[in-house]
Design a protein around this motif. Structure first.
Motif, PDB file in Angstrom:
ATOM      1  N   GLU A 162      70.653  38.806  63.033  1.00 43.10           N
ATOM      2  CA  GLU A 162      69.167  39.188  63.154  1.00 43.10           C
ATOM      3  C   GLU A 162      68.866  39.177  64.476  1.00 43.10           C
ATOM      4  OE1 GLU A 162      66.377  37.577  60.248  1.00 43.10           O
ATOM      5  OE2 GLU A 162      65.756  36.381  61.844  1.00 43.10           O
ATOM      6  N   GLU A 163      68.223  40.298  65.341  1.00 43.85           N
ATOM      7  CA  GLU A 163      67.823  40.258  66.396  1.00 43.85           C
ATOM      8  C   GLU A 163      66.191  40.542  66.658  1.00 43.85           C
ATOM      9  OE1 GLU A 163      70.080  43.246  69.005  1.00 43.85           O
ATOM     10  OE2 GLU A 163      70.932  41.698  69.812  1.00 43.85           O
ATOM     11  N   ARG A 164      65.857  39.723  67.869  1.00 42.98           N
ATOM     12  CA  ARG A 164      64.783  39.994  68.236  1.00 42.98           C
ATOM     13  C   ARG A 164      64.499  41.286  69.328  1.00 42.98           C
ATOM     14  NH1 ARG A 164      61.944  33.851  69.264  1.00 42.98           N
ATOM     15  NH2 ARG A 164      62.008  33.218  67.059  1.00 42.98           N
ATOM     16  N   ASP A 165      63.166  41.679  69.477  1.00 41.89           N
ATOM     17  CA  ASP A 165      63.309  42.493  70.490  1.00 41.89           C
ATOM     18  C   ASP A 165      63.368  42.321  71.750  1.00 41.89           C
ATOM     19  OD1 ASP A 165      62.551  44.180  68.439  1.00 41.89           O
ATOM     20  OD2 ASP A 165      60.291  44.187  69.029  1.00 41.89           O
ATOM     21  N   ASN A 166      62.908  40.987  72.146  1.00 46.13           N
ATOM     22  CA  ASN A 166      62.878  40.665  73.516  1.00 46.13           C
ATOM     23  C   ASN A 166      64.315  40.183  73.874  1.00 46.13           C
ATOM     24  OD1 ASN A 166      62.580  39.721  76.386  1.00 46.13           O
ATOM     25  ND2 ASN A 166      60.740  38.202  75.612  1.00 46.13           N
ATOM     26  N   LYS A 167      65.269  41.051  74.510  1.00 41.64           N
ATOM     27  CA  LYS A 167      66.678  40.353  74.785  1.00 41.64           C
ATOM     28  C   LYS A 167      66.527  39.361  75.971  1.00 41.64           C
ATOM     29  CE  LYS A 167      68.199  43.188  71.842  1.00 41.64           C
ATOM     30  NZ  LYS A 167      66.976  43.950  71.300  1.00 41.64           N
ATOM     31  N   ASP A 168      65.339  39.074  76.760  1.00 46.21           N
ATOM     32  CA  ASP A 168      65.517  38.200  77.809  1.00 46.21           C
ATOM     33  C   ASP A 168      65.178  36.732  77.115  1.00 46.21           C
ATOM     34  OD1 ASP A 168      65.369  40.122  79.885  1.00 46.21           O
ATOM     35  OD2 ASP A 168      63.236  40.153  79.797  1.00 46.21           O
TER      36      ASP A 168
ATOM     37  N   PRO B 100      56.645  42.386  72.061  1.00 42.69           N
ATOM     38  CA  PRO B 100      57.928  42.207  71.273  1.00 42.69           C
ATOM     39  C   PRO B 100      57.347  41.437  70.259  1.00 42.69           C
ATOM     40  CG  PRO B 100      57.888  40.809  73.148  1.00 42.69           C
ATOM     41  CD  PRO B 100      56.659  41.819  73.431  1.00 42.69           C
ATOM     42  N   ASN B 101      58.672  41.214  69.333  1.00 39.35           N
ATOM     43  CA  ASN B 101      57.913  40.782  67.810  1.00 39.35           C
ATOM     44  C   ASN B 101      58.358  39.327  67.817  1.00 39.35           C
ATOM     45  OD1 ASN B 101      60.959  40.848  67.831  1.00 39.35           O
ATOM     46  ND2 ASN B 101      60.984  41.981  65.975  1.00 39.35           N
ATOM     47  N   ASP B 102      58.217  38.680  68.921  1.00 45.19           N
ATOM     48  CA  ASP B 102      58.937  37.216  68.986  1.00 45.19           C
ATOM     49  C   ASP B 102      58.052  36.200  68.372  1.00 45.19           C
ATOM     50  OD1 ASP B 102      60.868  38.417  70.628  1.00 45.19           O
ATOM     51  OD2 ASP B 102      59.671  37.949  72.370  1.00 45.19           O
ATOM     52  N   PHE B 103      56.889  36.605  68.224  1.00 45.07           N
ATOM     53  CA  PHE B 103      55.690  35.656  67.848  1.00 45.07           C
ATOM     54  C   PHE B 103      55.372  35.986  66.376  1.00 45.07           C
ATOM     55  CE2 PHE B 103      55.120  35.530  72.196  1.00 45.07           C
ATOM     56  CZ  PHE B 103      55.223  34.177  72.238  1.00 45.07           C
ATOM     57  N   LEU B 104      55.977  37.408  65.740  1.00 50.85           N
ATOM     58  CA  LEU B 104      55.762  37.527  64.297  1.00 50.85           C
ATOM     59  C   LEU B 104      56.400  36.840  63.241  1.00 50.85           C
ATOM     60  CD1 LEU B 104      55.620  41.635  64.712  1.00 50.85           C
ATOM     61  CD2 LEU B 104      53.739  39.904  64.600  1.00 50.85           C
ATOM     62  N   ARG B 105      55.607  36.311  62.373  1.00 51.51           N
ATOM     63  CA  ARG B 105      56.536  35.381  61.367  1.00 51.51           C
ATOM     64  C   ARG B 105      57.040  36.490  60.159  1.00 51.51           C
ATOM     65  NH1 ARG B 105      54.964  30.233  61.577  1.00 51.51           N
ATOM     66  NH2 ARG B 105      53.484  29.905  63.044  1.00 51.51           N
ATOM     67  N   GLU B 106      58.099  35.881  59.439  1.00 52.39           N
ATOM     68  CA  GLU B 106      58.811  36.293  58.439  1.00 52.39           C
ATOM     69  C   GLU B 106      57.809  36.446  57.420  1.00 52.39           C
ATOM     70  OE1 GLU B 106      62.992  36.278  56.076  1.00 52.39           O
ATOM     71  OE2 GLU B 106      62.460  34.994  57.765  1.00 52.39           O
ATOM     72  N   GLU B 107      57.815  37.717  56.786  1.00 56.11           N
ATOM     73  CA  GLU B 107      56.714  37.995  55.760  1.00 56.11           C
ATOM     74  C   GLU B 107      57.415  37.268  54.470  1.00 56.11           C
ATOM     75  OE1 GLU B 107      57.640  42.438  53.876  1.00 56.11           O
ATOM     76  OE2 GLU B 107      56.023  42.188  55.323  1.00 56.11           O
ATOM     77  N   PRO B 108      56.577  36.843  53.532  1.00 58.55           N
ATOM     78  CA  PRO B 108      56.886  36.149  52.218  1.00 58.55           C
ATOM     79  C   PRO B 108      57.645  37.207  51.623  1.00 58.55           C
ATOM     80  CG  PRO B 108      54.438  36.012  52.371  1.00 58.55           C
ATOM     81  CD  PRO B 108      54.905  36.855  53.596  1.00 58.55           C
ATOM     82  N   THR B 109      58.643  36.534  50.807  1.00 56.61           N
ATOM     83  CA  THR B 109      59.345  37.319  49.943  1.00 56.61           C
ATOM     84  C   THR B 109      59.230  36.797  48.493  1.00 56.61           C
ATOM     85  OG1 THR B 109      61.336  35.242  49.991  1.00 56.61           O
ATOM     86  CG2 THR B 109      61.105  37.242  51.465  1.00 56.61           C
ATOM     87  N   VAL B 110      60.000  37.540  47.435  1.00 58.69           N
ATOM     88  CA  VAL B 110      59.667  37.352  45.881  1.00 58.69           C
ATOM     89  C   VAL B 110      60.591  36.276  45.639  1.00 58.69           C
ATOM     90  CG1 VAL B 110      59.910  38.733  43.939  1.00 58.69           C
ATOM     91  CG2 VAL B 110      59.048  39.691  45.719  1.00 58.69           C
ATOM     92  N   LEU B 111      60.205  35.018  45.212  1.00 55.52           N
ATOM     93  CA  LEU B 111      60.909  34.103  44.813  1.00 55.52           C
ATOM     94  C   LEU B 111      61.264  34.026  43.258  1.00 55.52           C
ATOM     95  CD1 LEU B 111      59.217  31.344  46.880  1.00 55.52           C
ATOM     96  CD2 LEU B 111      61.012  32.684  47.774  1.00 55.52           C
TER      97      LEU B 111
END
Length: 764
Positions: free
Chosen positions: A504-510, A253-264
């Protein structure tokens, strides 16, 4: 005994696992400085232009530049009168490159590219040089006005190009677009191939504001599967699908992935010959409906090209079932805004990413910082230490849910006393989870205080203590991205174009909290003002807002639409009113339109997205902020604690930041805080002191000073110059660095007084 052993070993195993992941991902290797998380040395090869102005007509000029136009194709050239360098798009005639097909050859010579949709929602492109396009060009003061009619599409576009001092201004007013058939305008790009180059025929790079900043150096064509394109100020969640990327392409699952940087920031740049010739683009209208792109050689063509896309329509998911299935449809009404971008032509020592950042900081100071440009002059002389204390959160119990106190107000006071006894004199104490219900359980609509940490009176005592003992108490709130326990889903959630809730939803529904909602921006703004006024009356002086300054989205509730540009205006107005109520506001990774209202920036991006084609990370953002704004690292005990991270923080001039609790992490296993690997203050106190005092020694002499130059002296060795005459050099390598100016031990830094020497084009 077994249970006690398990409790003792769990946090240790958790930390060891976290360290292993960090090492395996390349965060701390001996040659980490060679990766695209750092900056490579420049070569300073001399560059000459391949373009001339034969066949073009001069339509405007200033002391610095001349604008030339080919009336047959609408192709443009810009002559820099200071250097003689000619900027263009693509070569023509027998010298032209032949990797473009007939359609794209026309687009490459166009002053305008349009993306349009047909009745089935299929996207296609046309350029103003297209044979089927009817063009008219008329002279206006300092430039030319264009009218391009794509008659077979029923789309007509008017725009202008003008010269001001050393910049060329492209502008398209919203009312200059007409649509008369089944085709609809999607987006426009001004001069899509302007300042392009073929592979590595010249020395240079494209700059994009990804995180702190990223370079895409010119190189031979590679088979990249994608290019860089990101929305300025992030996605518009009221239109775009909201997903967390899982780019590992694995079953996890993507539970440990960080949100990538954006254009500020609404900027980009192109360098042709470092410290010789540079183009720096600044979006001055319509930034909220734009994206920055960069195509490295090998993606679609052999050209390196960068620019800005202004988005009038886009596709979005229209649900067709309750399960979430749907079809992609195109916005019916186009976004209403005026598109304008200024291309500044820089030369000499201004012509690199450092020069661009300094130019942006100076020329756009009022827009970026307002009356806070001299904020550092308030007398701060010691490096601040930001310590975020997590006070409480919801906890699963045998019968329903309860509240777990992770740090009481009194314990937070004790943490400050410990730090002050250790000679930390400048402290920013941020408290998260002070509200009734804790971090993930508090109702965002009202001002409340959690009794489990001492309640309102204990927090008032903490505020009083902060004034008496000379530290800043900052209460952290998040009224933007929240759990279902914090919000009335039927009334307070933002609505997207398909009339669905924005979430916004994570993959791991548990997971206990796998879905987060984005609140209605109007209500969120009201709540902020109510809380700011209430806190000011109780004697609280500082409020830190998560997400509010970094997430820009509208609300598409039928007949109550708030488009993205109006949402931006509302956010700015709200922050200004909050500050005028007597509360200083701190923001997390905020977009640049909020900076003028902020007292400090938390979680400043320190790395870019690290796409394969991004060759370097550069501190463009930090150069802009330096000497004007307090900006802090991400939590240094939560993924930013390696030796190279500490050195990078020193090099970038970022202030240290940590997150702590009084309890052990294993005690938080039944709370949403379970994924923090290690936060217990007693475990981290020694390391916090070690990192802080090293950074204090390095950065104390530089507080309030602006970065004026940065030079990569060799692989892994960087010198940064400040306007107070001091320099600091950082050596990321395993070997000692020696030069006539400075010697630096391995994996260390050294500050020194800059001698009055003309370093020349190549620096030291």
């Amino acid at each position: 005994m077994r249970a006690n052993l398990h409790q003792i070993m769990k946090p240790v195993l958790f930390l060891l696992a976290f360290l292993a992941v960090s090492i395996l991902s390349g965060r701390e290797t001996g040659r980490d400085f060679l990766s695209n998380r750092f900056t490579k040395p420049e070569t300073y090869d001399q560059v000459t232009s391949k373009f001339d102005v034969l066949g073009y007509s001069k339509v405007a000029e200033s002391e610095s530049i001349e604008l030339w136009i080919n009336h047959e194709t609408t192709s443009i050239r810009v002559l820099d009168r200071r250097t003689g360098y000619v900027w263009g798009d693509v070569l023509e005639g027998e010298n032209a490159y032949n990797d473009l097909n007939v359609s794209w050859k026309g687009i490459a010579r166009s002053a305008l590219l349009i993306e349009y949709y047909n009745e089935r929602g299929i996207l296609a492109v046309r350029g103003s040089a297209d044979k089927l396009a009817k063009r008219s060009i008329s002279q206006i003061p300092d430039g030319a006005a264009f009218r391009v009619d794509f008659e077979d599409l029923g789309i007509s576009v008017g725009f202008s190009i003008r010269v001001e001092d050393k910049c060329v201004v492209f502008r398209l007013n919203s009312d200059e677009v007409s649509e008369e058939s089944g085709y609809s305008l999607g987006s426009i790009i001004f001069a899509p191939f302007f300042a392009s180059s073929v592979e590595d025929e010249i020395d240079g790079y494209m700059f994009v504001p990804d995180g702190p900043g990223a370079l895409v150096r010119f190189s031979q064509a590679s088979n990249y599967s994608n290019w860089f394109e990101k929305r300025v100020y992030g996605k518009d969640y009221s239109i775009e699908n909201l997903t967390i990327p899982n780019d590992l392409r694995a079953g996890r699952p993507n539970d440990f992935l960080r949100e990538e940087p954006t254009v500020l920031m609404p900027v980009y740049g192109v360098v042709h010959g470092v410290r010789q010739n540079a183009l720096f683009g600044v979006i001055t209208s319509g930034a909220e409906y734009s994206s920055v792109f960069a195509y490295p050689a090998g993606v679609l063509s052999e050209y390196n090209r960068a620019g800005v896309k202004f988005i009038f329509r886009q596709r979005y998911l229209q649900p067709t079932s309750r399960s979430g299935a749907g079809v992609q449809v195109v916005q019916r009404e186009k976004n209403s805004f005026d598109a304008e971008i200024r291309l500044f032509f820089l030369e000499g020592r201004e012509a690199d990413y450092v020069g661009m950042a300094k130019f942006y900081r100076t020329e756009f100071s009022e827009e970026l910082f307002g009356d806070s440009a001299d904020k550092e002059a308030r007398g701060e002389s010691e490096l601040p230490l930001a310590v975020t204390v997590i006070a409480s959160d919801i906890e699963k119990g045998l019968l329903g849910y309860g509240i777990m106190s992770t740090t009481t107000a009194e314990e937070a006071m004790e943490i400050v006393r410990d730090l002050q006894e250790l000679k930390v004199n400048s402290i920013r104490l941020l408290m998260e989870g002070w509200q009734k219900g804790g971090v993930h359980g508090n109702k965002i609509s009202g001002l409340s205080f959690e009794n489990a940490i001492g309640g309102r009176e204990a927090l008032i005592d903490l505020a009083r203590d902060s004034r008496e003992r000379g530290y800043e108490l900052i209460l952290v709130d998040n009224v933007t991205k929240v759990s279902d326990r914090q919000i009335n889903i039927n009334r307070e959630v933002g609505i997207n174009l398909s009339q669905s809730s924005i979430f916004e939803e994570r993959d791991n529904k548990d997971l206990w909290l796998h879905r987060f909602y984005y609140s209605n921006v109007k209500l969120a703004s009201d709540y902020i003002l109510e809380k700011a006024a209430g806190l000011a009356k109780l004697g609280f002086s500082n409020l830190a807002l998560k997400e509010y300054g970094s997430k820009l989205y509208g609300d598409m509730t039928f007949n109550k639409e708030l488009p993205r540009n109006e949402a931006q205006n509302l956010i700015e107005k709200t922050l200004a009113q909050a500050r005028s109520s007597g509360v200083n506001v701190y923001l997390y990774s905020p977009n640049c339109y909020t900076w003028r209202y902020a007292s400090g920036i938390m979680e400043t991006p320190m790395n870019n997205s690290q796409y394969l084609f991004q060759t370097d990370t550069v501190p463009f953002l930090q150069i802009v902020l330096s000497g004007v704004m307090e900006y802090y690292t991400p939590y240094m005990n939560n993924s930013f604690f390696s030796r190279n991270d500490v050195l990078k923080a020193i090099e970038y001039g970022a202030y240290p930041s940590f997150v702590v609790t009084r309890v052990d992490n294993y005690e938080m296993k039944n709370t949403p805080l379970w994924d923090y690997p290690s936060t217990k203050f007693e475990d981290w106190k020694e390391e916090i002191m070690r990192i802080y005092f090293e950074m204090k020694e390095a950065l104390d002499p530089l507080i309030g000073s602006r970065i004026v130059d940065r030079e990569v002296l060799g692989p892994g060795v960087v010198r940064v110059d400040y306007d107070n005459g001091l320099s600091i050099a950082v050596n990321y390598t395993e070997s000692r660095y020696e030069s006539e100016i400075v010697g630096i031990d391995p994996r260390s830094w050294k500050s020194f007084e800059r001698v009055n020497v003309n370093y020349g084009v190549g620096g030291l």
